[in-house]
Structures are given as C-alpha cells and as structure tokens.
Design an enzyme around this catalytic site. Structure first.
Site, mmCIF file in Angstrom:
data_model
loop_
_atom_site.group_PDB
_atom_site.id
_atom_site.type_symbol
_atom_site.label_atom_id
_atom_site.label_comp_id
_atom_site.label_asym_id
_atom_site.label_seq_id
_atom_site.Cartn_x
_atom_site.Cartn_y
_atom_site.Cartn_z
ATOM 1 N N ARG A 125 0.829 -1.209 0.000
ATOM 2 C CA ARG A 125 0.000 0.000 0.000
ATOM 3 C C ARG A 125 0.860 1.255 0.000
ATOM 4 N NH1 ARG A 125 -5.285 -0.362 1.599
ATOM 5 N NH2 ARG A 125 -5.956 -2.526 1.840
ATOM 6 N N THR A 142 -19.007 1.947 -7.569
ATOM 7 C CA THR A 142 -20.047 1.738 -6.551
ATOM 8 C C THR A 142 -19.799 0.507 -5.688
ATOM 9 O OG1 THR A 142 -21.252 0.953 -8.462
ATOM 10 C CG2 THR A 142 -22.075 2.951 -7.391
ATOM 11 N N GLU A 201 -0.117 -6.251 -5.925
ATOM 12 C CA GLU A 201 -1.308 -5.388 -5.972
ATOM 13 C C GLU A 201 -0.863 -3.995 -5.557
ATOM 14 O OE1 GLU A 201 -4.567 -8.738 -4.544
ATOM 15 O OE2 GLU A 201 -4.202 -6.964 -3.312
#
Ligand code: PXP
Length: 246
Positions: A51, A107, A76
C-alpha cells in the site's frame, strides 16, 4: 485453475506488534516463511499488496519474496506514480491495479477504469514494457471490462466481494453479472481472474462463471492456517478449486 495466495494478513499480524521495530530479533511472523509455506502447499503464485502508506507489506517484503521464492509474484498496488516507480524496480510477473482511495472506487468496490483511461493507459504500458502483465481489479460491469481492454491490460480480476457477501436472489443476480463480465472479458481477449471473499463455502457457485483461470484468495486461507498451518490450508484450497469445471 490457478491459485494465487494472498499473504497480506501475515504482514498485518506482524505490523500489529512490530511496526515500529521491524529489525528486532523478535519480529514475527515472517512474510518470507509464509510465502515458502504457500509454495509447499501448492500455490501457483504469491500475491502481496504494497500500500501507499506501507501499513502492512513493506518494500523489503516484496523484494525478498521476489528474490527468494520461485513462484510468479503478483503485486497489488494503487495506480500512482510512486507505486509505478516501485513496481518498475521490483519487476513482478503480474501487477494488479487496485483502488486505495475513495475516489478510485466504483459503486461496489473495484477500480474505476472507465473515465480514467487517459491516466491508466500509460501506467499499464510502462508496467507491461517492464515485463509485468497487468490486471485491473474491477466490478463485474461491462463498462469496466471494456475500458480495461481498451487501455491495453492483459487481464482483469473480477471483484467477487458482493457475490461473497450476499445470499439468495442477490447472490444469483451477482453471479449473473460475473458470468456476463467473464464472457465479455474473454471475448475481448482478456485473461479473467476473480478474487475477494472467496471461501470453500461459495466456490461451488463460482462454477457457473466461465473462463476463470485464476482465483486470488487470502483471508480464508490465513484464517484456516491458524488451525491447520499454512501449507495445509493452501493444500485444502488447491483441492477445493480443482473442482472448477471450465
Ligand atoms: N484480490 C484483490 C485485488 C484483493 O485486494 C484481495 C484482498 O482484499 C483479494 C483478491 C483477496 O481477498 P480475500 O482476502 O477476501 O480472499
């Protein structure tokens, strides 16, 4: 069907105690040892989410797994210039672009590719030129699938969170969306993966979704590992996904 084992939670547990003393002689559990255990259990690739804020996986974890573990590495990451720089250095086999900030999320939780093609296209091109095949983590939505193909991604990973978190009619409707997205992705030449919230208990229903070549699974494997160990937990999941009929 390949199994990508996401070992982020191993880093999450380590950081819970040792975030401020990573070099301590006490620091545990080891991300590298977890990747080795997953390899022994039959993982086809190792997935790590580094991250932007480095709250769980550290750069050193990804670099060590890349260096020491003879399996494809799937990084990722958020779609940012700083993460691109790190990925170019790491050279993982695969990069999966994921949302990290609210504004990057559609969404239901996947990356909003449609509408952001101009920013994403050069990022995908730079990663793929550097030897990393790129996947977009998207909702099972035709607009997102088409946009992923249009920007040159090689793969999509369909977000199965909504599928996993619903039951009955809602689950049926979400399975139908996954089927349509997988068919569309395949017809556009994309490799189709799926991930988030997949467990042995919902795998049978994924059997209805065609063309899946890889599942990325983390939480349930690490949870099961508490009781049976990580190698056994990966073995169990490998035999469960062998039932996939496509
Ligand atoms: N795929 C992606 C892109 C993810 O970010 C994650 C982790 O949330 C997973 C798959 C694995 O999900 P889970 O831990 O629920 O199995």
């Amino acid at each position: 069907m390949h199994l990508g084992v996401n070992i982020d939670h191993v880093a999450t547990l380590r950081q819970a105690r040792y975030a401020t003393m990573l070099d301590s002689h006490n620091t545990e559990p080891s991300v590298l040892a977890a990747a080795r255990a997953a390899l022994e259990g039959g993982a086809d690739s190792i997935t790590l989410h580094v991250r932007e804020d480095r709250r769980h996986m550290q750069d050193a974890d990804a670099l060590a797994v890349r260096r020491e573990i003879p399996l494809p590495l799937n990084l990722e990451m958020g779609a940012t210039a700083a993460m691109l720089e790190f990925a170019l250095q790491l050279k993982p086999d695969y990069v999966c672009l994921v949302p990290e900030r609210r504004e990057e999320i559609t969404t239901e939780g996947g990356l909003s590719v449609a509408g952001h093609e101009a920013e994403l296209r050069p990022l995908v091109a730079a990663l793929q030129a550097n030897g990393s095949k790129v996947s977009m983590f998207i909702d099972p939505d035709s607009e997102q699938v088409r946009a992923s193909a249009a920007i040159g991604a090689a793969m999509i990973e369909l977000h199965t969170g909504r599928f996993a978190n619903t039951l009955g009619e809602e689950r049926k409707a979400e399975t139908a969306r996954l089927i349509a997205a997988a068919e569309l992705g395949h017809s556009l030449g994309l490799e189709v993966h799926a991930g988030h919230g997949i467990q042995v208990s919902n795998l049978a229903e994924l059997n209805d979704v065609p063309h899946l070549t890889e599942l990325n699974i983390g939480h349930t494997i690490i949870s099961r590992a508490i009781f049976v160990g990580l190698t056994a937990a990966v073995q169990e999941m490998k035999s469960a996904i062998a039932q996939y009929k496509w």
